[in-house]
Design a protein around this motif. Structure first.
Motif, PDB file in Angstrom:
ATOM      1  N   VAL A  88      32.007  39.709 -51.916  1.00 43.83           N
ATOM      2  CA  VAL A  88      32.518  38.876 -52.918  1.00 43.83           C
ATOM      3  C   VAL A  88      32.517  39.705 -54.230  1.00 43.83           C
ATOM      4  N   LEU A  89      31.076  40.304 -54.704  1.00 49.92           N
ATOM      5  CA  LEU A  89      31.061  41.363 -55.894  1.00 49.92           C
ATOM      6  C   LEU A  89      31.912  42.430 -55.779  1.00 49.92           C
ATOM      7  N   ALA A  90      31.857  42.822 -54.792  1.00 50.42           N
ATOM      8  CA  ALA A  90      32.698  44.167 -54.702  1.00 50.42           C
ATOM      9  C   ALA A  90      34.133  43.942 -54.958  1.00 50.42           C
ATOM     10  N   GLY A  91      34.432  42.710 -54.852  1.00 52.65           N
ATOM     11  CA  GLY A  91      36.093  42.594 -55.017  1.00 52.65           C
ATOM     12  C   GLY A  91      36.119  42.259 -56.455  1.00 52.65           C
ATOM     13  N   ARG A  92      35.179  41.809 -57.230  1.00 51.34           N
ATOM     14  CA  ARG A  92      35.353  41.368 -58.632  1.00 51.34           C
ATOM     15  C   ARG A  92      34.999  42.313 -59.579  1.00 51.34           C
ATOM     16  N   LEU A  93      34.036  43.356 -59.110  1.00 55.39           N
ATOM     17  CA  LEU A  93      33.377  44.462 -59.976  1.00 55.39           C
ATOM     18  C   LEU A  93      34.017  45.820 -59.689  1.00 55.39           C
ATOM     19  N   ALA A  94      33.686  46.656 -60.655  1.00 53.41           N
ATOM     20  CA  ALA A  94      34.179  48.064 -60.483  1.00 53.41           C
ATOM     21  C   ALA A  94      32.848  48.808 -59.788  1.00 53.41           C
ATOM     22  N   PRO A  95      33.124  49.977 -59.042  1.00 49.16           N
ATOM     23  CA  PRO A  95      32.226  50.712 -58.396  1.00 49.16           C
ATOM     24  C   PRO A  95      31.155  51.403 -59.545  1.00 49.16           C
ATOM     25  N   GLY A  96      29.923  51.194 -59.100  1.00 47.06           N
ATOM     26  CA  GLY A  96      28.824  51.763 -60.031  1.00 47.06           C
ATOM     27  C   GLY A  96      28.273  50.601 -60.858  1.00 47.06           C
ATOM     28  N   ASP A  97      28.945  49.395 -61.106  1.00 46.21           N
ATOM     29  CA  ASP A  97      28.510  48.189 -62.044  1.00 46.21           C
ATOM     30  C   ASP A  97      27.142  47.934 -61.532  1.00 46.21           C
ATOM     31  N   ARG A  98      26.438  47.392 -62.564  1.00 42.78           N
ATOM     32  CA  ARG A  98      25.028  47.005 -62.372  1.00 42.78           C
ATOM     33  C   ARG A  98      24.882  45.527 -61.813  1.00 42.78           C
ATOM     34  N   VAL A  99      24.125  45.343 -60.752  1.00 47.06           N
ATOM     35  CA  VAL A  99      23.967  44.104 -60.560  1.00 47.06           C
ATOM     36  C   VAL A  99      22.413  43.645 -60.475  1.00 47.06           C
ATOM     37  N   LEU A 100      21.839  42.742 -61.098  1.00 46.72           N
ATOM     38  CA  LEU A 100      20.691  42.173 -61.043  1.00 46.72           C
ATOM     39  C   LEU A 100      20.379  41.369 -59.706  1.00 46.72           C
ATOM     40  N   VAL A 101      19.269  41.776 -58.855  1.00 48.29           N
ATOM     41  CA  VAL A 101      19.207  41.180 -57.511  1.00 48.29           C
ATOM     42  C   VAL A 101      18.142  40.510 -57.768  1.00 48.29           C
ATOM     43  N   VAL A 102      18.121  39.133 -57.260  1.00 53.65           N
ATOM     44  CA  VAL A 102      17.076  38.121 -57.182  1.00 53.65           C
ATOM     45  C   VAL A 102      17.025  37.906 -55.703  1.00 53.65           C
TER      46      VAL A 102
END
Length: 340
Positions: A88-102
């Motif tokens: 889902v996030l890959a479909g909404r964001l650009a490659p290399g974007d940062r994602v905070l993982v909990v």
């Protein structure tokens, strides 16, 4: 099944989609009868899939765990909320974007595999927060997530299961941790990926081209509601979270097609029942009065189906406390945990 027994439940479907925790195993211990039932499906050449809200393992890890329990499984048979959230996030964001993982390392790995950059602090300016179950998640991780969401990051939850089943009883699940952030932020997640959203089930069916899948789960609020949303039949097994009392009070969107004690009901015609029972109530049971007085005799599962028929005929679902009008009824209610 309710009424005259019709034959094996499994024969009506071309795919069985299993939840895992509370259906196949509790934590890492297989539930009695599960290994044998799934092995029988494999022996008969039937398609199986596994759909889990638990984001602490990747698909390959789940397959390895199952295989180690005696259930041969491949990663392509497993759909996890961690993988779905990453997609889902890959479909909404650009490659290399940062994602905070909990969450657990599995969720971090899934985020990295789709070309996003997992981070752990809000000052690294993540554009999204993804939150999944992890046994070591604590205040520090939740605090960073709260700061990131307040700064404008998209908030994605892998699932909102309040509890996880265990041999010692229900334990806090990802939904309990999501509730911490919901309280702190005074808002809901932007996206919830896992069940009861129908995506995991639909993905499992699409992978094998199934047209008549059966969902098997232990939770009304995730597995069964997800099956209803997906337009799929479902089997509730009484080996995990939801019990007979919760079933009787279930609203329409959380009512299964069948109920069974465990996975042996896929093959044993006496180990599964369609709910609600037809009219007249099957198996020699009668339910009368607003207080759901159970009279007569028959199998315990048929008693449950008859009680469901009476309880669900009410205009508003509510807490019910059935009463017994015969000794067989008292025994059935005791077995179902509906006394006291």
């Amino acid at each position: 099944m309710s009424g005259p027994r019709q034959g094996r439940l499994v024969d009506a479907y071309d795919l069985v989609i299993f939840d895992l925790d509370g259906v196949v195993y509790l934590i890492d211990e297989p539930i009695p009868g599960a290994v044998e039932a799934i092995g029988r499906l494999h022996d008969e050449g039937r398609s199986v899939s596994y759909a889990t809200n638990n984001a602490s393992r990747r698909a390959a890890d789940v397959a390895e765990l199952l295989t180690g329990m005696g259930v041969p499984a491949g990663a392509d048979e497993v759909v996890t909320s961690a993988g779905a959230a990453a997609a889902v996030l890959a479909g909404r964001l650009a490659p290399g974007d940062r994602v905070l993982v909990v969450g657990a390392d599995a969720l971090r790995d899934e985020i990295g595999e789709v070309g996003l950059v997992p981070v752990g602090r809000a000052d690294e300016e993540p554009v999204a927060v993804v939150q999944g179950y992890g046994p070591r998640v604590g205040w520090a991780e939740l605090a960073e997530a709260a700061l990131a969401v307040r700064a404008g990051a998209i908030w994605v939850a892998t699932n909102t299961d309040r509890t996880l089943p265990s041999p010692r009883g229900p334990l806090p699940g990802n939904g309990s941790l999501v509730a911490v952030l919901r309280t702190a932020l005074d808002r809901d997640p932007d996206i919830v990926v896992g069940k009861p959203a129908p995506g995991l089930f639909r993905t499992g069916a699409e992978r094998v081209g199934a047209s008549r899948p059966l969902v098997v789960g232990d939770r009304l609020d995730t597995d069964i509601e997800g099956a209803v949303r997906a337009g799929m039949d479902s089997l509730l097994v009484l080996t995990g979270v939801s019990d007979a009392r919760e079933l009787l009070g279930a609203p329409a969107e959380r009512r299964p097609t069948f109920v069974g004690y465990d996975l042996r009901g896929l093959f044993d015609v006496d180990g599964v029942v369609r709910v609600p029972a037809g009219e007249p109530a099957s198996g020699g049971w009668r339910v009368t009065g607003d207080g759901l007085r159970l009279d007569g005799s028959g199998s315990t599962l048929d008693a449950l189906a008859a009680l469901c028929a009476a309880a669900w005929s009410r205009s508003v679902a509510r807490e019910v406390a059935p009463a017994a009008g015969s000794e067989p009824a008292r025994a059935a209610l005791r077995e179902l945990g509906l006394t006291g």
